[in-house]
Design an enzyme around this catalytic site. Structure first.
Site, PDB file in Angstrom:
ATOM      1  N   ARG A  59     -73.060 100.043  26.357  1.00 13.48           N
ATOM      2  CA  ARG A  59     -71.993  99.334  27.074  1.00 13.48           C
ATOM      3  C   ARG A  59     -71.289  98.323  26.177  1.00 13.48           C
ATOM      4  O   ARG A  59     -70.077  98.116  26.269  1.00 13.48           O
ATOM      5  CB  ARG A  59     -72.588  98.655  28.325  1.00 13.48           C
ATOM      6  CG  ARG A  59     -73.003  99.656  29.399  1.00 13.48           C
ATOM      7  CD  ARG A  59     -73.774  98.975  30.502  1.00 13.48           C
ATOM      8  NE  ARG A  59     -72.956  97.985  31.180  1.00 13.48           N
ATOM      9  CZ  ARG A  59     -73.467  96.968  31.897  1.00 13.48           C
ATOM     10  NH1 ARG A  59     -74.775  96.814  31.977  1.00 13.48           N
ATOM     11  NH2 ARG A  59     -72.669  96.119  32.497  1.00 13.48           N
ATOM     12  N   HIS A 109     -73.347  85.875  34.539  1.00  8.77           N
ATOM     13  CA  HIS A 109     -74.388  86.888  34.296  1.00  8.77           C
ATOM     14  C   HIS A 109     -74.519  87.230  32.822  1.00  8.77           C
ATOM     15  O   HIS A 109     -75.116  88.253  32.479  1.00  8.77           O
ATOM     16  CB  HIS A 109     -74.088  88.157  35.102  1.00  8.77           C
ATOM     17  CG  HIS A 109     -74.282  87.972  36.578  1.00  8.77           C
ATOM     18  ND1 HIS A 109     -73.806  88.873  37.495  1.00  8.77           N
ATOM     19  CD2 HIS A 109     -74.892  86.987  37.292  1.00  8.77           C
ATOM     20  CE1 HIS A 109     -74.117  88.456  38.724  1.00  8.77           C
ATOM     21  NE2 HIS A 109     -74.764  87.316  38.617  1.00  8.77           N
ATOM     22  N   SER A 177     -68.431  93.636  45.121  1.00  7.11           N
ATOM     23  CA  SER A 177     -68.941  94.260  46.346  1.00  7.11           C
ATOM     24  C   SER A 177     -69.667  93.268  47.242  1.00  7.11           C
ATOM     25  O   SER A 177     -69.991  93.580  48.384  1.00  7.11           O
ATOM     26  CB  SER A 177     -69.911  95.393  45.990  1.00  7.11           C
ATOM     27  OG  SER A 177     -71.020  94.838  45.267  1.00  7.11           O
ATOM     28  N   GLU A 203     -61.573  97.700  48.599  1.00  6.47           N
ATOM     29  CA  GLU A 203     -62.017  98.029  49.969  1.00  6.47           C
ATOM     30  C   GLU A 203     -62.811  96.852  50.486  1.00  6.47           C
ATOM     31  O   GLU A 203     -63.178  95.956  49.705  1.00  6.47           O
ATOM     32  CB  GLU A 203     -62.914  99.272  49.922  1.00  6.47           C
ATOM     33  CG  GLU A 203     -64.184  99.019  49.116  1.00  6.47           C
ATOM     34  CD  GLU A 203     -64.778 100.265  48.506  1.00  6.47           C
ATOM     35  OE1 GLU A 203     -64.346 101.379  48.854  1.00  6.47           O
ATOM     36  OE2 GLU A 203     -65.655 100.109  47.638  1.00  6.47           O
TER      37      GLU A 203
HETATM   38  C1  BV8 Z   1     -81.175  84.667  41.115  1.00  2.00           C
HETATM   39  C2  BV8 Z   1     -76.440  91.826  34.475  1.00  2.00           C
HETATM   40  C3  BV8 Z   1     -82.325  82.622  41.579  1.00  2.00           C
HETATM   41  C4  BV8 Z   1     -75.425  92.132  33.423  1.00  2.00           C
HETATM   42  C5  BV8 Z   1     -76.438  91.577  36.897  1.00  2.00           C
HETATM   43  C6  BV8 Z   1     -80.607  85.778  48.024  1.00  2.00           C
HETATM   44  C7  BV8 Z   1     -80.300  84.584  47.378  1.00  2.00           C
HETATM   45  C8  BV8 Z   1     -80.481  84.450  46.010  1.00  2.00           C
HETATM   46  C9  BV8 Z   1     -80.977  85.533  45.257  1.00  2.00           C
HETATM   47  C10 BV8 Z   1     -81.277  86.714  45.901  1.00  2.00           C
HETATM   48  C11 BV8 Z   1     -81.100  86.829  47.265  1.00  2.00           C
HETATM   49  N1  BV8 Z   1     -81.505  88.082  47.608  1.00  2.00           N
HETATM   50  C12 BV8 Z   1     -81.896  88.740  46.497  1.00  2.00           C
HETATM   51  C13 BV8 Z   1     -81.798  87.952  45.452  1.00  2.00           C
HETATM   52  C14 BV8 Z   1     -82.147  88.299  44.077  1.00  2.00           C
HETATM   53  C15 BV8 Z   1     -81.048  89.004  43.306  1.00  2.00           C
HETATM   54  C16 BV8 Z   1     -80.082  89.802  44.139  1.00  2.00           C
HETATM   55  O1  BV8 Z   1     -78.991  89.352  44.452  1.00  2.00           O
HETATM   56  N2  BV8 Z   1     -80.462  91.029  44.470  1.00  2.00           N
HETATM   57  C17 BV8 Z   1     -79.557  91.896  45.214  1.00  2.00           C
HETATM   58  C18 BV8 Z   1     -79.707  93.329  44.707  1.00  2.00           C
HETATM   59  C19 BV8 Z   1     -79.872  91.750  46.682  1.00  2.00           C
HETATM   60  N3  BV8 Z   1     -80.302  88.045  42.533  1.00  2.00           N
HETATM   61  C20 BV8 Z   1     -80.798  87.638  41.344  1.00  2.00           C
HETATM   62  O2  BV8 Z   1     -81.871  87.992  40.898  1.00  2.00           O
HETATM   63  C21 BV8 Z   1     -79.954  86.659  40.543  1.00  2.00           C
HETATM   64  N4  BV8 Z   1     -80.774  85.537  40.179  1.00  2.00           N
HETATM   65  O3  BV8 Z   1     -80.915  84.801  42.289  1.00  2.00           O
HETATM   66  O4  BV8 Z   1     -81.917  83.607  40.600  1.00  2.00           O
HETATM   67  C22 BV8 Z   1     -81.336  81.522  41.571  1.00  2.00           C
HETATM   68  C23 BV8 Z   1     -80.229  81.582  42.422  1.00  2.00           C
HETATM   69  C24 BV8 Z   1     -79.324  80.527  42.395  1.00  2.00           C
HETATM   70  C25 BV8 Z   1     -79.521  79.445  41.555  1.00  2.00           C
HETATM   71  C26 BV8 Z   1     -80.639  79.416  40.707  1.00  2.00           C
HETATM   72  C27 BV8 Z   1     -81.543  80.449  40.707  1.00  2.00           C
HETATM   73  C28 BV8 Z   1     -79.453  87.284  39.257  1.00  2.00           C
HETATM   74  C29 BV8 Z   1     -78.463  88.377  39.556  1.00  2.00           C
HETATM   75  C30 BV8 Z   1     -77.827  88.907  38.252  1.00  2.00           C
HETATM   76  C31 BV8 Z   1     -78.240  90.339  38.017  1.00  2.00           C
HETATM   77  N5  BV8 Z   1     -77.523  90.870  36.842  1.00  2.00           N
HETATM   78  N6  BV8 Z   1     -75.849  92.022  35.790  1.00  2.00           N
HETATM   79  C32 BV8 Z   1     -74.965  93.546  33.522  1.00  2.00           C
HETATM   80  O5  BV8 Z   1     -75.787  94.448  33.276  1.00  2.00           O
HETATM   81  O6  BV8 Z   1     -73.768  93.760  33.831  1.00  2.00           O
HETATM   82  S1  BV8 Z   1     -75.776  91.926  38.399  1.00  2.00           S
HETATM   83  C33 BV8 Z   1     -74.562  93.107  38.336  1.00  2.00           C
HETATM   84  O7  BV8 Z   1     -74.051  93.226  39.671  1.00  2.00           O
HETATM   85  C34 BV8 Z   1     -73.366  92.752  37.482  1.00  2.00           C
HETATM   86  O8  BV8 Z   1     -73.366  91.451  36.958  1.00  2.00           O
HETATM   87  C35 BV8 Z   1     -72.225  92.884  38.486  1.00  2.00           C
HETATM   88  O9  BV8 Z   1     -71.155  92.133  38.153  1.00  2.00           O
HETATM   89  C36 BV8 Z   1     -72.914  92.417  39.701  1.00  2.00           C
HETATM   90  C37 BV8 Z   1     -72.248  92.558  41.022  1.00  2.00           C
HETATM   91  O10 BV8 Z   1     -71.651  93.814  41.088  1.00  2.00           O
HETATM   92  P1  BV8 Z   1     -70.055  93.845  41.253  1.00  2.00           P
HETATM   93  O11 BV8 Z   1     -69.456  93.109  40.105  1.00  2.00           O
HETATM   94  O12 BV8 Z   1     -69.685  93.388  42.615  1.00  2.00           O
HETATM   95  O13 BV8 Z   1     -69.767  95.379  41.046  1.00  2.00           O
HETATM   96  P2  BV8 Z   1     -69.907  96.536  42.139  1.00  2.00           P
HETATM   97  O14 BV8 Z   1     -69.821  97.839  41.420  1.00  2.00           O
HETATM   98  O15 BV8 Z   1     -71.089  96.249  43.011  1.00  2.00           O
HETATM   99  O16 BV8 Z   1     -68.604  96.356  43.066  1.00  2.00           O
HETATM  100  C38 BV8 Z   1     -67.319  96.546  42.512  1.00  2.00           C
HETATM  101  C39 BV8 Z   1     -66.315  96.206  43.588  1.00  2.00           C
HETATM  102  O17 BV8 Z   1     -65.015  96.339  43.034  1.00  2.00           O
HETATM  103  C40 BV8 Z   1     -66.391  97.124  44.789  1.00  2.00           C
HETATM  104  O18 BV8 Z   1     -66.287  96.351  45.978  1.00  2.00           O
HETATM  105  C41 BV8 Z   1     -65.152  98.015  44.630  1.00  2.00           C
HETATM  106  O19 BV8 Z   1     -64.590  98.360  45.895  1.00  2.00           O
HETATM  107  C42 BV8 Z   1     -64.211  97.111  43.895  1.00  2.00           C
HETATM  108  N7  BV8 Z   1     -63.251  97.814  43.051  1.00  2.00           N
HETATM  109  C43 BV8 Z   1     -63.428  98.975  42.359  1.00  2.00           C
HETATM  110  N8  BV8 Z   1     -62.288  99.279  41.701  1.00  2.00           N
HETATM  111  C44 BV8 Z   1     -61.396  98.295  41.961  1.00  2.00           C
HETATM  112  C45 BV8 Z   1     -62.003  97.364  42.819  1.00  2.00           C
HETATM  113  N9  BV8 Z   1     -61.366  96.269  43.272  1.00  2.00           N
HETATM  114  C46 BV8 Z   1     -60.094  96.090  42.857  1.00  2.00           C
HETATM  115  N10 BV8 Z   1     -59.441  96.937  42.043  1.00  2.00           N
HETATM  116  C47 BV8 Z   1     -60.051  98.043  41.576  1.00  2.00           C
HETATM  117  N11 BV8 Z   1     -59.384  98.887  40.762  1.00  2.00           N
END
Ligand code: BV8
Length: 237
Positions: A59, A109, A177, A203
């Site tokens: 990547r 991130h 998302s 969306e």
């Molecule tokens: C943490 C690494 C504690 C780099 C990534 C509740 C509260 C807090 C935490 C949690 C919780 N529940 C669960 C958790 C833990 C977890 C979490 O969220 N799990 C999820 C699965 C439920 N979170 C963590 O572990 C985080 N750490 O919470 O620590 C803390 C909290 C606060 C303060 C102190 C300590 C760490 C999370 C980071 C994980 N690492 N990436 C890499 O490899 O890239 S996450 C990964 O997902 C990327 O960073 C990415 O950016 C991110 C989110 O995805 P999106 O960017 O939204 O991308 P996606 O494909 O999902 O969506 C794209 C969107 O674009 C879609 O809606 C689509 O319709 C739209 N789109 C597409 N094309 C277009 C468009 N829009 C416009 N135009 C277009 N052309």
């Protein structure tokens, strides 16, 4: 909005999609064919360093072959022109916001073009492959890793992001998302503190119901139109 207004803009993979960078939860929710649990956790790095390093090497190389799109360029134009506080908080690890000219930017991130020493915590600009066991230029430990925030790790810059969210008059979410926390919760914090909230996305996201307004379409169209409106209204204010 008056000149003193403060804006926080959250971006996700969707803003880079039209530059050719794959989103995460598009085709079947696989990241380049991998399950996120297999490549984006400290456990995955420990258990299968070859796979994780290769995933990020691929990547990192790819993002150096693509260009910022009209959405990145429009945000950079707003950043340069907006006299009030403005902060772009990106979940993306590509450097397309920087290459478009954005300055007031936090990579919550992490970043592809950065490598982190797992031992001493030193960071280095890094464009090349980063095989497991790469030597740290600072402490010489064989502990260099991708400088990205894995699931279960603490996102970067959260103190500054939290303060900006509590202070902002407008929170805008672009191309995400709403699947990953704490970013997915930003709209609720900003809204609870009285900010106006706007979603620009292809969306409805998982958090659409928390936004005062949502506009659906490609970022390369929605973002330039929104920025043009902001700058013309501000000029008239
Ligand atoms: C943490 C690494 C504690 C780099 C990534 C509740 C509260 C807090 C935490 C949690 C919780 N529940 C669960 C958790 C833990 C977890 C979490 O969220 N799990 C999820 C699965 C439920 N979170 C963590 O572990 C985080 N750490 O919470 O620590 C803390 C909290 C606060 C303060 C102190 C300590 C760490 C999370 C980071 C994980 N690492 N990436 C890499 O490899 O890239 S996450 C990964 O997902 C990327 O960073 C990415 O950016 C991110 C989110 O995805 P999106 O960017 O939204 O991308 P996606 O494909 O999902 O969506 C794209 C969107 O674009 C879609 O809606 C689509 O319709 C739209 N789109 C597409 N094309 C277009 C468009 N829009 C416009 N135009 C277009 N052309």
């Amino acid at each position: 909005m008056p000149e003193s207004s403060s804006i926080v803009i959250l971006t996700g993979a969707g803003i880079s999609a039209e530059s050719g960078v794959a989103t995460f939860r598009g085709a079947g929710g696989l990241w380049e064919g991998h399950r996120v649990e297999d490549v984006c956790t400290p456990e995955a790095l420990a258990a299968n360093p070859e796979l994780v390093h290769r995933f990020y090497d691929m990547r990192r190389a790819f993002v150096q072959t693509v260009e910022p799109n009209a959405a990145h360029l429009a945000l950079a134009q707003l950043d340069a022109a907006w006299a009030g506080s403005l902060l772009i908080v990106t979940q993306n690890v590509d450097d397309l916001h920087e290459r478009a000219g954005a300055r007031r930017l936090i990579h919550m991130h992490g970043a592809h073009l950065s490598a982190l020493c797992g031992d001493c915590g030193a960071r280095f600009h890094w464009r090349d492959p980063l095989p497991p066991g790469s030597i740290c230029p600072s402490c010489a430990a064989p502990a260099m890793r991708p400088d990205v925030v894995f699931f279960g790790e603490v996102p970067y810059g959260m103190d500054k992001v939290d303060a900006a969210l509590r202070d902002c008059d407008l929170f805008v979410s672009i191309g995400t998302s709403g699947a990953v926390y704490p970013a997915a919760g930003f709209v609720r914090l900003a809204g609870a503190m009285g900010a106006d909230t706007l979603e620009l996305n292809l969306e409805p996201s998982q958090g659409s119901s928390f936004f005062a307004e949502s506009r659906f379409g490609p970022a390369s169209e929605l973002v330039p139109a929104w920025v043009e409106g902001m700058l013309s209204r501000h000029a008239l204010a």
